[in-house]
Design an enzyme around this catalytic site. Structure first.
Site, PDB file in Angstrom:
ATOM      1  CB  ALA A   9       8.424  12.337  -8.459  1.00  0.00           C
ATOM      2  CG  ASP A  10       2.976  14.038 -10.091  1.00  0.00           C
ATOM      3  OD1 ASP A  10       2.808  14.777  -9.222  1.00  0.00           O
ATOM      4  OD2 ASP A  10       1.736  13.642 -10.088  1.00  0.00           O
ATOM      5  CB  SER A  11       5.505  18.479 -11.989  1.00  0.00           C
ATOM      6  OG  SER A  11       3.670  18.352 -11.460  1.00  0.00           O
ATOM      7  CG  LEU A  12       1.425  18.196  -8.459  1.00  0.00           C
ATOM      8  CD1 LEU A  12      -0.227  17.628  -8.449  1.00  0.00           C
ATOM      9  CD2 LEU A  12       1.071  19.594  -8.626  1.00  0.00           C
ATOM     10  CG  ASP A  13       4.488  12.674  -6.334  1.00  0.00           C
ATOM     11  OD1 ASP A  13       3.181  13.108  -5.151  1.00  0.00           O
ATOM     12  OD2 ASP A  13       4.416  12.036  -7.450  1.00  0.00           O
TER      13      ASP A  13
END
Lengths: 383, 80
Positions: free
Chosen positions: B35-39
């Site tokens: 995951a990235d921060s937006l995920d």
């Protein structure tokens, strides 16, 4: 062109469009990522994948900083904007997805394509309404010409068949309302034309510096040799009298190409099937090409009669069609011409394609805001 | 309690498109599950929706692993 399947048509005065049917974005992007993108980005990824595969261009560590992306869109992610706005109205600002902005802003098509191919050169997007992708291709051509990149993935994309998109254009009375006969609704230059038909999709080309293309043994489809731009500076949506702005865009493109109007064999017209636009573009073509236009030697067609109007994707698609016309030496037709408007006095290749010598061709795109773009292409003869 | 665990796992599998076996209690969304921060922001929104709770930003920042999420939800679920 058929009845719209994408949304509930209740209350909509225009009930048909040229939808991309049965499109599966998962063929081009994985499921997790696909949810973060508007449909216009899916289209751009799909068309780029096809263009890259067809060109055989491989982006790797040796060339990636010299390969760029230039993909325009008139509107961007209308679908995402509408969905997230509804979510906000229903549940408050905390219900806005973190992917609302990156899923909808215009330049994210170019962004995602660059990410997919690791193309680290110039990365831009035009948002000049229906001229977006003609401008993208022209600007990409200039980027290569001035030495800022060796190859550009260029064109445009649009996905505006949404309640606000279709409803918005309908509110302007810009669309055909021939709901009972969608297949014959887009009839450029015909006396009974009554507006454009919204299409969707993307048109992407791979532009390369000639020596770069030759060195890798590329299958060259044609050359971009001219690009002209102009503004009407007249009205926010209406064309200037006599298509004066279009006239200047075509002349500017011919000047850059270094050829005379007499050398152009085929014009892919912008003509969207609106009463005023088609007649004014015809007049502008008469004024550029003179006798050859009036004596029917110059072939002019609007392929929007078959594809609908891809808005910001139109110039990219039509650049591709124009290249195919030169490659196959066949002028594509303007469909649905029953009786020509007396104001439209050219050879529009009515209703069926014709075999023709096409060495040079010009493609027009004009957009709201009075923004114009013309591209000139040359048949590739191996020299 | 097991129900929360199961539902959290399902949401993670669906949102992050990962294999169920990867969703172990100690798995970090960003370090282990791609995951990235937006995920993660979206994931937290999905937890809010599914469990009908509000997770303030200052709490959301602390939810980094599967166990963090399960513990937080179990503690803050309505009527529990």
């Amino acid at each position: 062109m058929a009845e719209i399947k994408a949304f509930d048509l209740t209350g909509h005065p225009v009930r048909f469009a040229a939808e991309v049917k049965d499109f599966d974005p998962l063929l081009f992007v994985d499921k997790k990522e696909s949810r973060k993108m508007g449909r216009f980005i899916h289209f751009a990824l799909a068309a780029s994948a096809e263009a890259m595969a067809h060109s055989g261009l491989v982006v790797d560590e040796t060339n990636q900083d010299r390969v760029g992306v230039h993909i325009g869109s008139g509107i961007g992610g209308f679908d995402v904007i509408e969905r997230e706005h509804s979510n906000m109205l229903a549940g408050g600002p905390r219900k806005i997805s973190p992917f609302f902005i990156p899923g909808s802003i215009v330049n994210l098509a170019a962004g995602h394509v660059s990410i997919k191919y690791r193309a680290r050169g110039p990365n831009e997007a035009t948002a000049t309404a229906c001229t977006s992708s003609a401008h993208s291709i022209g600007d990409a051509f200039r980027i290569i010409q001035r030495g800022d990149a060796d190859a550009m993935i260029a064109g445009g994309t649009e996905a505006a068949i949404t309640p606000m998109g279709v409803g918005g254009f309908a509110a302007m009375k810009a669309l055909s309302t021939r709901n009972e006969d969608p297949e014959h609704a887009c009839r450029p230059f015909d006396k009974d034309r009554d507006g454009f038909v919204v299409g969707e999709g993307a048109g992407i080309l791979i532009l390369e510096e000639l020596e770069f293309a030759k060195a890798r043994g590329a299958n060259i489809l044609g050359e971009v040799i001219g690009y002209g731009m102009s503004a009407d500076a007249f009205h926010m949506t209406g064309m200037a009298p006599e298509g004066e702005g279009c006239f200047r865009a075509m002349n500017a493109a011919l000047k850059v190409a270094g050829i005379s109007p007499d050398q152009i064999d085929y014009v892919n017209a912008h003509a969207t099937s609106t009463p005023l636009g088609d007649a004014l573009e015809s007049k502008a073509i008469e004024n550029v090409f003179g006798e050859r236009a009036l004596n029917q030697t110059l072939l002019v067609s609007s392929t929007k009669s078959m594809t609908g109007h891809l808005l910001g994707g139109a110039g990219g698609l039509e650049a591709g069609i124009t290249l195919m016309a030169m490659l196959h030496q066949i002028a594509p037709p303007t469909m649905n011409i029953v009786e020509l408007d007396p104001e439209c006095r050219l050879n529009y290749v009515p209703n069926k394609p014709v075999a023709a010598k096409i060495d040079y061709a010009l493609s027009n795109s004009f957009g709201f805001g009075g923004t114009n773009g013309s591209l000139v292409f040359k048949r590739w003869t191996g020299e | 309690m097991a129900a929360v665990d199961e539902k959290v796992k399902q949401i993670i599998v669906e949102q992050l498109q990962v294999d169920e076996a990867e969703v172990t209690p100690g798995a970090s969304f960003q370090e282990d599950l791609g995951a990235d921060s937006l995920d993660v922001v979206e994931l937290v929104m999905q937890f809010e929706e599914a469990f009908d709770i509000q997770i303030p930003d200052e709490d959301a920042e602390k939810i980094k692993t599967v166990k963090d999420a399960v513990d937080y939800i179990e503690k803050n679920q309505k009527g529990k």
